[in-house]
Scaffold this motif. Structure first.
Motif, PDB file in Angstrom:
ATOM      1  N   ALA A 120      46.860  34.778  48.273  1.00  9.73           N
ATOM      2  CA  ALA A 120      48.195  35.366  48.376  1.00  9.73           C
ATOM      3  C   ALA A 120      48.532  36.057  47.068  1.00  9.73           C
ATOM      4  CB  ALA A 120      49.231  34.281  48.673  1.00  9.73           C
ATOM      5  N   ALA A 121      49.289  37.141  47.166  1.00 11.19           N
ATOM      6  CA  ALA A 121      49.737  37.861  45.976  1.00 11.19           C
ATOM      7  C   ALA A 121      51.156  38.344  46.207  1.00 11.19           C
ATOM      8  CB  ALA A 121      48.816  39.039  45.687  1.00 11.19           C
ATOM      9  N   SER A 122      52.019  38.038  45.269  1.00 14.93           N
ATOM     10  CA  SER A 122      53.407  38.461  45.343  1.00 14.93           C
ATOM     11  C   SER A 122      53.763  39.151  44.030  1.00 14.93           C
ATOM     12  CB  SER A 122      54.302  37.244  45.559  1.00 14.93           C
ATOM     13  OG  SER A 122      55.654  37.621  45.488  1.00 14.93           O
ATOM     14  N   VAL A 123      54.296  40.376  44.124  1.00 19.14           N
ATOM     15  CA  VAL A 123      54.624  41.153  42.927  1.00 19.14           C
ATOM     16  C   VAL A 123      56.127  41.386  42.888  1.00 19.14           C
ATOM     17  CG1 VAL A 123      54.221  43.306  41.694  1.00 19.14           C
ATOM     18  CG2 VAL A 123      52.357  42.247  42.961  1.00 19.14           C
ATOM     19  N   ASP A 124      56.721  41.135  41.736  1.00 18.14           N
ATOM     20  CA  ASP A 124      58.148  41.342  41.514  1.00 18.14           C
ATOM     21  C   ASP A 124      58.307  42.556  40.606  1.00 18.14           C
ATOM     22  OD1 ASP A 124      60.878  41.152  41.046  1.00 18.14           O
ATOM     23  OD2 ASP A 124      60.675  39.504  39.610  1.00 18.14           O
ATOM     24  N   GLY A 125      58.821  43.646  41.159  1.00 17.87           N
ATOM     25  CA  GLY A 125      58.971  44.869  40.393  1.00 17.87           C
ATOM     26  C   GLY A 125      60.020  44.762  39.302  1.00 17.87           C
ATOM     27  N   ALA A 126      61.125  44.097  39.586  1.00 17.54           N
ATOM     28  CA  ALA A 126      62.202  43.969  38.606  1.00 17.54           C
ATOM     29  C   ALA A 126      61.771  43.121  37.413  1.00 17.54           C
ATOM     30  CB  ALA A 126      63.436  43.366  39.260  1.00 17.54           C
ATOM     31  N   GLY A 127      61.021  42.075  37.680  1.00 20.26           N
ATOM     32  CA  GLY A 127      60.557  41.199  36.612  1.00 20.26           C
ATOM     33  C   GLY A 127      59.217  41.608  36.040  1.00 20.26           C
ATOM     34  N   ALA A 128      58.601  42.650  36.612  1.00 19.50           N
ATOM     35  CA  ALA A 128      57.286  43.134  36.176  1.00 19.50           C
ATOM     36  C   ALA A 128      56.289  41.980  36.106  1.00 19.50           C
ATOM     37  CB  ALA A 128      57.380  43.861  34.841  1.00 19.50           C
ATOM     38  N   ALA A 129      56.241  41.197  37.193  1.00 20.03           N
ATOM     39  CA  ALA A 129      55.369  40.026  37.224  1.00 20.03           C
ATOM     40  C   ALA A 129      54.672  39.915  38.575  1.00 20.03           C
ATOM     41  CB  ALA A 129      56.182  38.764  36.955  1.00 20.03           C
ATOM     42  N   ALA A 130      53.546  39.246  38.563  1.00 17.60           N
ATOM     43  CA  ALA A 130      52.801  38.978  39.794  1.00 17.60           C
ATOM     44  C   ALA A 130      52.410  37.509  39.812  1.00 17.60           C
ATOM     45  CB  ALA A 130      51.552  39.849  39.864  1.00 17.60           C
ATOM     46  N   VAL A 131      52.533  36.901  40.981  1.00 18.77           N
ATOM     47  CA  VAL A 131      52.072  35.526  41.185  1.00 18.77           C
ATOM     48  C   VAL A 131      50.923  35.613  42.176  1.00 18.77           C
ATOM     49  CG1 VAL A 131      52.669  33.221  41.986  1.00 18.77           C
ATOM     50  CG2 VAL A 131      54.351  34.574  40.724  1.00 18.77           C
ATOM     51  N   VAL A 132      49.758  35.123  41.763  1.00 20.78           N
ATOM     52  CA  VAL A 132      48.555  35.255  42.575  1.00 20.78           C
ATOM     53  C   VAL A 132      47.953  33.879  42.812  1.00 20.78           C
ATOM     54  CG1 VAL A 132      46.298  36.354  42.755  1.00 20.78           C
ATOM     55  CG2 VAL A 132      48.113  37.490  41.492  1.00 20.78           C
ATOM     56  N   GLN A 133      47.646  33.592  44.066  1.00 21.39           N
ATOM     57  CA  GLN A 133      46.937  32.365  44.426  1.00 21.39           C
ATOM     58  C   GLN A 133      45.525  32.793  44.798  1.00 21.39           C
ATOM     59  OE1 GLN A 133      48.523  30.276  47.788  1.00 21.39           O
ATOM     60  NE2 GLN A 133      47.129  28.552  47.541  1.00 21.39           N
ATOM     61  N   TYR A 134      44.540  32.229  44.095  1.00 19.83           N
ATOM     62  CA  TYR A 134      43.156  32.641  44.329  1.00 19.83           C
ATOM     63  C   TYR A 134      42.199  31.473  44.150  1.00 19.83           C
ATOM     64  CZ  TYR A 134      42.749  32.799  39.215  1.00 19.83           C
ATOM     65  OH  TYR A 134      42.738  32.468  37.895  1.00 19.83           O
ATOM     66  N   ASP A 135      40.998  31.667  44.673  1.00 23.79           N
ATOM     67  CA  ASP A 135      39.940  30.672  44.567  1.00 23.79           C
ATOM     68  C   ASP A 135      39.083  31.025  43.358  1.00 23.79           C
ATOM     69  OD1 ASP A 135      37.825  28.936  44.826  1.00 23.79           O
ATOM     70  OD2 ASP A 135      37.335  29.489  46.894  1.00 23.79           O
ATOM     71  N   PRO A 136      39.095  30.203  42.293  1.00 23.91           N
ATOM     72  CA  PRO A 136      38.354  30.532  41.081  1.00 23.91           C
ATOM     73  C   PRO A 136      36.836  30.528  41.265  1.00 23.91           C
ATOM     74  CG  PRO A 136      39.279  28.339  40.916  1.00 23.91           C
ATOM     75  CD  PRO A 136      39.819  28.942  42.174  1.00 23.91           C
ATOM     76  N   ALA A 137      36.364  29.946  42.366  1.00 22.63           N
ATOM     77  CA  ALA A 137      34.923  29.964  42.628  1.00 22.63           C
ATOM     78  C   ALA A 137      34.482  31.328  43.157  1.00 22.63           C
ATOM     79  CB  ALA A 137      34.555  28.873  43.631  1.00 22.63           C
ATOM     80  N   VAL A 138      35.431  32.106  43.676  1.00 20.56           N
ATOM     81  CA  VAL A 138      35.113  33.400  44.274  1.00 20.56           C
ATOM     82  C   VAL A 138      35.479  34.556  43.349  1.00 20.56           C
ATOM     83  CG1 VAL A 138      35.543  34.906  46.250  1.00 20.56           C
ATOM     84  CG2 VAL A 138      35.398  32.442  46.585  1.00 20.56           C
ATOM     85  N   CYS A 139      36.630  34.457  42.683  1.00 17.17           N
ATOM     86  CA  CYS A 139      37.046  35.541  41.789  1.00 17.17           C
ATOM     87  C   CYS A 139      37.644  34.954  40.510  1.00 17.17           C
ATOM     88  CB  CYS A 139      38.033  36.471  42.478  1.00 17.17           C
ATOM     89  SG  CYS A 139      39.624  35.726  42.857  1.00 17.17           S
ATOM     90  N   SER A 140      37.736  35.784  39.508  1.00 19.58           N
ATOM     91  CA  SER A 140      38.261  35.343  38.210  1.00 19.58           C
ATOM     92  C   SER A 140      39.454  36.208  37.815  1.00 19.58           C
ATOM     93  CB  SER A 140      37.174  35.465  37.145  1.00 19.58           C
ATOM     94  OG  SER A 140      36.852  36.834  36.943  1.00 19.58           O
ATOM     95  N   THR A 141      40.102  35.841  36.732  1.00 17.80           N
ATOM     96  CA  THR A 141      41.216  36.662  36.253  1.00 17.80           C
ATOM     97  C   THR A 141      40.719  38.034  35.818  1.00 17.80           C
ATOM     98  OG1 THR A 141      41.021  35.686  34.054  1.00 17.80           O
ATOM     99  CG2 THR A 141      42.643  34.714  35.540  1.00 17.80           C
ATOM    100  N   GLY A 142      39.483  38.105  35.362  1.00 22.91           N
ATOM    101  CA  GLY A 142      38.899  39.397  35.013  1.00 22.91           C
ATOM    102  C   GLY A 142      38.801  40.312  36.224  1.00 22.91           C
ATOM    103  N   ASP A 143      38.452  39.742  37.386  1.00 21.61           N
ATOM    104  CA  ASP A 143      38.411  40.525  38.625  1.00 21.61           C
ATOM    105  C   ASP A 143      39.803  41.039  38.981  1.00 21.61           C
ATOM    106  OD1 ASP A 143      35.687  39.970  38.887  1.00 21.61           O
ATOM    107  OD2 ASP A 143      36.055  38.181  40.097  1.00 21.61           O
ATOM    108  N   LEU A 144      40.803  40.184  38.810  1.00 23.15           N
ATOM    109  CA  LEU A 144      42.176  40.581  39.102  1.00 23.15           C
ATOM    110  C   LEU A 144      42.614  41.715  38.177  1.00 23.15           C
ATOM    111  CD1 LEU A 144      43.804  37.025  39.424  1.00 23.15           C
ATOM    112  CD2 LEU A 144      42.925  38.453  41.272  1.00 23.15           C
ATOM    113  N   GLN A 145      42.330  41.566  36.882  1.00 20.42           N
ATOM    114  CA  GLN A 145      42.711  42.590  35.912  1.00 20.42           C
ATOM    115  C   GLN A 145      41.991  43.907  36.181  1.00 20.42           C
ATOM    116  OE1 GLN A 145      41.787  40.330  32.392  1.00 20.42           O
ATOM    117  NE2 GLN A 145      43.944  39.814  32.045  1.00 20.42           N
ATOM    118  N   GLU A 146      40.723  43.822  36.554  1.00 18.31           N
ATOM    119  CA  GLU A 146      39.942  45.028  36.841  1.00 18.31           C
ATOM    120  C   GLU A 146      40.500  45.773  38.054  1.00 18.31           C
ATOM    121  OE1 GLU A 146      35.452  45.858  38.326  1.00 18.31           O
ATOM    122  OE2 GLU A 146      35.678  44.483  36.639  1.00 18.31           O
ATOM    123  N   ALA A 147      40.836  45.051  39.102  1.00 13.09           N
ATOM    124  CA  ALA A 147      41.359  45.685  40.318  1.00 13.09           C
ATOM    125  C   ALA A 147      42.715  46.338  40.064  1.00 13.09           C
ATOM    126  CB  ALA A 147      41.472  44.654  41.438  1.00 13.09           C
TER     127      ALA A 147
END
Length: 141
Positions: free
Chosen positions: A41-68
């Motif tokens: 799941a991914a939820s982005v708040d434009g007013a707060g300039a923030a994103a909350v992401v639920q992910y499986d660390p065995a499949v993807c990493s924060t580097g993958d998120l930053q790259e995308a």
């Protein structure tokens, strides 16, 4: 004997998103995050300039998120609270840099005015006074 599914629990992380200016930007960032394998799941708040992401660390990493998100034209960084947790010695490092900067400024002024040898003599002579000022400055920073 049945196989046991030993899978790491999903991670929920909060990130700061830079570069968003409108609702369309929010949708682009959400789409970029949702397209990554392992993101639940991914939820982005434009007013707060923030994103909350639920992910499986065995499949993807924060580097993958930053790259995308970077490929979509935005920047994703750990939130301020997570940055402080990850770098607990950051204030100490800034204080030490401030002390060194003040000492370099002190020596630089004396070197320009009267030369390197005099600067070292002056520092040795006033070491306790200069040390106390530098330590106080570093503590304030």
């Amino acid at each position: 004997m049945d196989a046991v599914d030993v899978r790491q629990a999903d991670v929920t992380a909060r990130f700061a998103v830079r570069g968003m200016t409108c609702g369309s930007c929010v949708r682009r960032v959400e789409a970029a995050l949702a397209a990554i394998p392992g993101v639940r799941a991914a939820s982005v708040d434009g007013a707060g300039a923030a994103a909350v992401v639920q992910y499986d660390p065995a499949v993807c990493s924060t580097g993958d998120l930053q790259e995308a998100v970077g490929a979509a034209g935005y920047a994703l960084a750990p939130s301020t609270a997570e940055w402080r947790v990850r770098w607990p010695l950051r204030p100490v490092g800034c204080g030490l840099l401030a002390v060194l900067g003040l000492l370099a400024f002190y020596l630089g002024v004396i070197v320009i005015a009267q030369g390197w040898e005099h600067a070292l003599e002056q520092l040795a002579e006033d070491r306790w006074f200069i040390g106390a000022i530098a330590a106080g400055f570093g503590t304030q920073v």
